[in-house]
Design an enzyme around this catalytic site. Structure first.
Site, PDB file in Angstrom:
ATOM      1  N   HIS A  85      16.885   2.889   8.555  1.00  0.00           N
ATOM      2  CA  HIS A  85      16.847   2.391   7.172  1.00  0.00           C
ATOM      3  C   HIS A  85      16.687   3.520   6.167  1.00  0.00           C
ATOM      4  O   HIS A  85      15.971   4.488   6.421  1.00  0.00           O
ATOM      5  CB  HIS A  85      15.784   1.304   6.971  1.00  0.00           C
ATOM      6  CG  HIS A  85      14.350   1.709   7.237  1.00  0.00           C
ATOM      7  ND1 HIS A  85      13.507   2.101   6.243  1.00  0.00           N
ATOM      8  CD2 HIS A  85      13.615   1.733   8.373  1.00  0.00           C
ATOM      9  CE1 HIS A  85      12.304   2.355   6.736  1.00  0.00           C
ATOM     10  NE2 HIS A  85      12.334   2.150   8.043  1.00  0.00           N
ATOM     11  N   ASP A  87      15.844   2.756   2.935  1.00  0.00           N
ATOM     12  CA  ASP A  87      14.881   2.343   1.905  1.00  0.00           C
ATOM     13  C   ASP A  87      13.494   2.843   2.277  1.00  0.00           C
ATOM     14  O   ASP A  87      13.210   3.138   3.434  1.00  0.00           O
ATOM     15  CB  ASP A  87      14.872   0.823   1.703  1.00  0.00           C
ATOM     16  CG  ASP A  87      14.364   0.050   2.924  1.00  0.00           C
ATOM     17  OD1 ASP A  87      14.725   0.433   4.057  1.00  0.00           O
ATOM     18  OD2 ASP A  87      13.601  -0.921   2.755  1.00  0.00           O
ATOM     19  N   ASP A 118       9.290   7.889   7.567  1.00  0.00           N
ATOM     20  CA  ASP A 118       9.675   6.472   7.623  1.00  0.00           C
ATOM     21  C   ASP A 118      10.627   6.154   6.474  1.00  0.00           C
ATOM     22  O   ASP A 118      10.194   5.812   5.408  1.00  0.00           O
ATOM     23  CB  ASP A 118       8.401   5.613   7.544  1.00  0.00           C
ATOM     24  CG  ASP A 118       8.672   4.127   7.685  1.00  0.00           C
ATOM     25  OD1 ASP A 118       9.798   3.745   8.033  1.00  0.00           O
ATOM     26  OD2 ASP A 118       7.723   3.348   7.433  1.00  0.00           O
ATOM     27  N   GLU A 152      14.725  -2.734   5.026  1.00  0.00           N
ATOM     28  CA  GLU A 152      13.791  -2.819   6.153  1.00  0.00           C
ATOM     29  C   GLU A 152      12.373  -3.060   5.687  1.00  0.00           C
ATOM     30  O   GLU A 152      11.649  -3.855   6.252  1.00  0.00           O
ATOM     31  CB  GLU A 152      13.854  -1.538   6.999  1.00  0.00           C
ATOM     32  CG  GLU A 152      13.267  -1.701   8.400  1.00  0.00           C
ATOM     33  CD  GLU A 152      11.766  -1.582   8.468  1.00  0.00           C
ATOM     34  OE1 GLU A 152      11.181  -2.046   9.461  1.00  0.00           O
ATOM     35  OE2 GLU A 152      11.131  -1.028   7.546  1.00  0.00           O
ATOM     36  N   GLU A 153      11.993  -2.367   4.621  1.00  0.00           N
ATOM     37  CA  GLU A 153      10.592  -2.466   4.178  1.00  0.00           C
ATOM     38  C   GLU A 153      10.307  -3.769   3.434  1.00  0.00           C
ATOM     39  O   GLU A 153       9.168  -4.026   3.046  1.00  0.00           O
ATOM     40  CB  GLU A 153      10.222  -1.259   3.294  1.00  0.00           C
ATOM     41  CG  GLU A 153      10.368   0.106   3.985  1.00  0.00           C
ATOM     42  CD  GLU A 153       9.346   0.351   5.108  1.00  0.00           C
ATOM     43  OE1 GLU A 153       8.612  -0.580   5.469  1.00  0.00           O
ATOM     44  OE2 GLU A 153       9.311   1.480   5.609  1.00  0.00           O
ATOM     45  N   ASP A 179      12.586   5.124  14.462  1.00  0.00           N
ATOM     46  CA  ASP A 179      11.772   4.608  13.354  1.00  0.00           C
ATOM     47  C   ASP A 179      10.345   4.362  13.842  1.00  0.00           C
ATOM     48  O   ASP A 179       9.655   3.479  13.356  1.00  0.00           O
ATOM     49  CB  ASP A 179      12.415   3.317  12.820  1.00  0.00           C
ATOM     50  CG  ASP A 179      11.824   2.889  11.482  1.00  0.00           C
ATOM     51  OD1 ASP A 179      11.253   3.739  10.776  1.00  0.00           O
ATOM     52  OD2 ASP A 179      11.937   1.685  11.156  1.00  0.00           O
ATOM     53  N   HIS A 212     -17.368 -20.293 -17.768  1.00  0.00           N
ATOM     54  CA  HIS A 212     -18.570 -19.504 -18.007  1.00  0.00           C
ATOM     55  C   HIS A 212     -19.499 -19.685 -16.811  1.00  0.00           C
ATOM     56  O   HIS A 212     -19.858 -20.818 -16.472  1.00  0.00           O
ATOM     57  CB  HIS A 212     -19.235 -20.006 -19.300  1.00  0.00           C
ATOM     58  CG  HIS A 212     -20.360 -19.133 -19.778  1.00  0.00           C
ATOM     59  ND1 HIS A 212     -21.513 -18.950 -19.066  1.00  0.00           N
ATOM     60  CD2 HIS A 212     -20.495 -18.391 -20.913  1.00  0.00           C
ATOM     61  CE1 HIS A 212     -22.320 -18.144 -19.728  1.00  0.00           C
ATOM     62  NE2 HIS A 212     -21.703 -17.776 -20.873  1.00  0.00           N
ATOM     63  N   ARG A 327      -0.402  -9.692  13.630  1.00  0.00           N
ATOM     64  CA  ARG A 327       0.487  -8.901  14.493  1.00  0.00           C
ATOM     65  C   ARG A 327       0.531  -9.617  15.830  1.00  0.00           C
ATOM     66  O   ARG A 327      -0.507 -10.039  16.346  1.00  0.00           O
ATOM     67  CB  ARG A 327      -0.056  -7.494  14.714  1.00  0.00           C
ATOM     68  CG  ARG A 327      -0.033  -6.618  13.508  1.00  0.00           C
ATOM     69  CD  ARG A 327       1.326  -5.982  13.262  1.00  0.00           C
ATOM     70  NE  ARG A 327       1.318  -5.404  11.928  1.00  0.00           N
ATOM     71  CZ  ARG A 327       2.333  -4.770  11.370  1.00  0.00           C
ATOM     72  NH1 ARG A 327       3.474  -4.619  12.018  1.00  0.00           N
ATOM     73  NH2 ARG A 327       2.233  -4.291  10.157  1.00  0.00           N
ATOM     74  N   SER A 398       5.999  -2.961  13.656  1.00  0.00           N
ATOM     75  CA  SER A 398       7.027  -3.982  13.887  1.00  0.00           C
ATOM     76  C   SER A 398       8.388  -3.538  13.365  1.00  0.00           C
ATOM     77  O   SER A 398       8.493  -2.998  12.264  1.00  0.00           O
ATOM     78  CB  SER A 398       6.628  -5.285  13.181  1.00  0.00           C
ATOM     79  OG  SER A 398       5.320  -5.669  13.559  1.00  0.00           O
TER      80      SER A 398
HETATM   81  N1  BES Z   1       8.923   2.168  10.885  1.00  0.00           N
HETATM   82  C1  BES Z   1       8.076   1.058  10.650  1.00  0.00           C
HETATM   83  C2  BES Z   1       7.673   0.334  11.913  1.00  0.00           C
HETATM   84  C3  BES Z   1       6.785   1.108  12.862  1.00  0.00           C
HETATM   85  C4  BES Z   1       5.801   1.950  12.397  1.00  0.00           C
HETATM   86  C5  BES Z   1       6.954   0.932  14.185  1.00  0.00           C
HETATM   87  C6  BES Z   1       5.021   2.645  13.283  1.00  0.00           C
HETATM   88  C7  BES Z   1       6.159   1.605  15.076  1.00  0.00           C
HETATM   89  C8  BES Z   1       5.187   2.480  14.623  1.00  0.00           C
HETATM   90  C9  BES Z   1       8.783   0.077   9.717  1.00  0.00           C
HETATM   91  O1  BES Z   1       9.404   0.724   8.640  1.00  0.00           O
HETATM   92  C10 BES Z   1       7.743  -0.842   9.114  1.00  0.00           C
HETATM   93  O2  BES Z   1       6.983  -0.386   8.299  1.00  0.00           O
HETATM   94  N2  BES Z   1       7.697  -2.111   9.528  1.00  0.00           N
HETATM   95  C11 BES Z   1       6.804  -3.087   8.949  1.00  0.00           C
HETATM   96  C12 BES Z   1       7.311  -4.470   9.162  1.00  0.00           C
HETATM   97  C13 BES Z   1       8.438  -4.892   8.268  1.00  0.00           C
HETATM   98  C14 BES Z   1       8.867  -6.288   8.622  1.00  0.00           C
HETATM   99  C15 BES Z   1       8.072  -4.781   6.810  1.00  0.00           C
HETATM  100  C16 BES Z   1       5.451  -3.061   9.606  1.00  0.00           C
HETATM  101  O3  BES Z   1       5.327  -2.717  10.800  1.00  0.00           O
HETATM  102  O4  BES Z   1       4.487  -3.379   8.916  1.00  0.00           O
HETATM  103 MN    MN Z   2      10.527   2.334   9.275  1.00  0.00          MN
HETATM  104 MN    MN Z   3       7.904   1.259   7.117  1.00  0.00          MN
END
Ligand code: BES
Ligand code: MN
Ligand code: MN
Length: 454
Positions: A85, A87, A118, A152-153, A179, A212, A327, A398
């Site tokens: 990604h 972004d 990232d 992605e973000e 990523d 109040h 999570r 994720s």
């Molecule tokens: N690159 C990350 C995901 C990640 C970070 C995987 C560290 C493994 C280790 C990705 O850009 C991200 O931030 N994902 C989000 C989820 C998304 C649905 C917004 C996350 O993990 O919070």
């Molecule tokens: Mn990422």
């Molecule tokens: Mn991220």
């Protein structure tokens, strides 16, 4: 010439080119950056053309454009789909950055800037690896399809629509993603598991308007107190999530996997140092690595409401708000968990308030075997790039797209991460270790050429 030597010789060119991409503030969450998002997509497309990809297009979507390109000039060789990604997360709070987020700056062997780890830096690793391979032979040694998204973000909604409509175009023998992170400095890593996610927003309303707190306090519900009490009830004393049914579908960690994870060079002491808190807490009965990779959690991400400006204001606010998320791990289903969370919250809330519960996004967890021959190629390539044997890890973050692709195409997903856990992704002073950026280019170039030699 040897691939690694060629990559070393281009040291300055790699960085100069990366800086261009990092300078574009392609923040997907903020509409004021719409033009920057377009600019970043165009930049990526132009680079894909330069490294020999064909049919390169910037694909408009409902939100932010996707970039696609392909090179299918290697009959009989493997075909892979590389995903990343362009972004980035918002840079705020700006005053906590040592150097401005969109002015790439090297300090102490690290390159600082939003997106360095990232994910722009990691996408760029692949662009530069492809460039090296393209320069070496005038064409690429494998068949590759490249898909770089700009949402992605913020949840990747357009991406999934695009995949559904272009299944045969995107078909490949493997998905390749960079990523994620390495386990630690000097420990190249292949990730075989990610957690899933369900993200929620809650609004609790008590009185019809602010009151109040002297005139009314004592007889009326305070939504902020209700919110605090609610969240205090969502964990038990062993840090387990206290929502009925939450753990019902959690796949236990097998004894052999526990053994493998325990043998990794994962140092809870380093983890504590990265965290910077006085001490750690976590679900009883599990190692730190298991807690963050293999066990589900519920985290508050933000709460707000009432008076938070200068001085004192005696008020009972009408509303309290929270953003929070779970999570998830195999075999939890994000939609089912969302239903359990909402039901339990509605049950816990007193009759004195009303609540609005929203699910903002969901993504499935992913864990897969790493027995396919491509993983051995990846393992050897990481050794060529870093001079060290790689380890197999899971991660707590994720990437919902990985699960979607794995479920749809049933192909191996090779996650080669070149970030580090303490590189401040999503936070001020995000950076990438230059040794991992350059090692990454070598590893990826060797990976793609190793696939060609299979
Ligand atoms: N690159 C990350 C995901 C990640 C970070 C995987 C560290 C493994 C280790 C990705 O850009 C991200 O931030 N994902 C989000 C989820 C998304 C649905 C917004 C996350 O993990 O919070
Ligand atoms: Mn990422
Ligand atoms: Mn991220």
């Amino acid at each position: 010439m040897d691939l690694n030597q060629y990559i070393d010789r281009k040291h300055d060119e790699h960085l100069k080119d990366l800086y261009e991409l990092l300078r574009i503030p392609s923040v997907s969450a903020q509409s004021q950056h719409k033009a920057d998002i377009e600019r970043a997509a165009t930049w990526v497309a132009e680079r894909l053309r330069r490294v020999g990809l064909e049919n390169v297009e910037v694909v408009p979507t409902k939100l932010h454009p996707l970039v696609y390109g392909e090179s299918l000039q290697a009959p009989g060789k493997p075909t892979v789909l590389f995903y990343g990604h362009y972004d980035v997360q918002p840079p705020e709070p700006l005053d906590l950055w040592t150097s401005p987020p969109f002015e790439p700056t090297v300090r102490g062997g690290n390159l600082f800037g939003r997106g360095t780890a990232d994910d722009k830096g990691q996408v760029h690793i692949h662009i530069r690896a492809l460039d090296a391979l393209h320069q070496a032979a005038g064409k690429l040694p494998i068949n590759i399809k490249v898909l770089i998204e700009g949402e992605e973000e913020v949840g990747s909604e357009s991406l999934w629509d695009y995949v559904q409509q272009n299944k045969s175009k995107l078909a490949a023998g493997a998905l390749v993603v960079s990523d994620t992170s390495m386990l630690a400095r000097g420990v190249p890593s292949i990730t075989y598991g990610l957690r899933g996610l369900s993200y929620y927003e809650l609004e609790i309303t008590g009185p019809a308007q602010d009151l109040h707190s002297g005139v009314f306090g004592g007889a009326v519900p305070n939504p902020l107190t209700v919110l605090a009490e609610l969240f205090a009830k969502l964990h038990d004393k062993n840090f387990r999530v206290a929502i009925p049914g939450f753990y019902d579908d959690v796949a236990p960690v097998s004894r052999s996997e526990r053994k493998a994870l325990a043998a990794l060079p994962f140092k809870p002491k380093d983890f504590l140092k990265t965290v910077g808190a006085p001490a750690l807490c976590g679900e009883k009965g599990y190692s730190v690595a298991e807690q963050v990779w293999c066990r589900p959690t519920l985290e508050l991400n933000g709460i707000w409401g009432g008076y938070i400006s200068e001085g004192a204001k005696t008020v009972i606010p009408a509303k309290a708000h929270a953003k929070f998320s779970t999570r998830l791990v195999p075999d939890q289903d994000p939609a089912k968990i969302a239903r359990l969370v909402e039901r339990h919250i509605r049950k816990l809330l007193p009759k004195t308030v009303t609540c609005k519960f929203q699910v903002l996004s969901t993504g499935k967890p992913w864990v897969a075997p790493y027995t396919h021959p491509f993983f051995e190629v990846a393992h050897n390539a990481l050794e060529k790039g870093f001079g060290k044997r790689a380890v197999f890890i899971r991660e707590g973050g994720s990437i919902p797209f990985v699960t979607q692709m794995y479920d749809t195409f049933k192909v191996p997903c090779v996650l080669l991460g070149f970030g580090l856990p303490d590189e401040n992704a999503h936070a001020p002073d995000e950076h990438i270790a230059l040794e991992n950026y350059f090692g990454g280019i070598k590893a990826v170039a060797n990976f793609y050429s190793g696939l060609a030699a299979l």
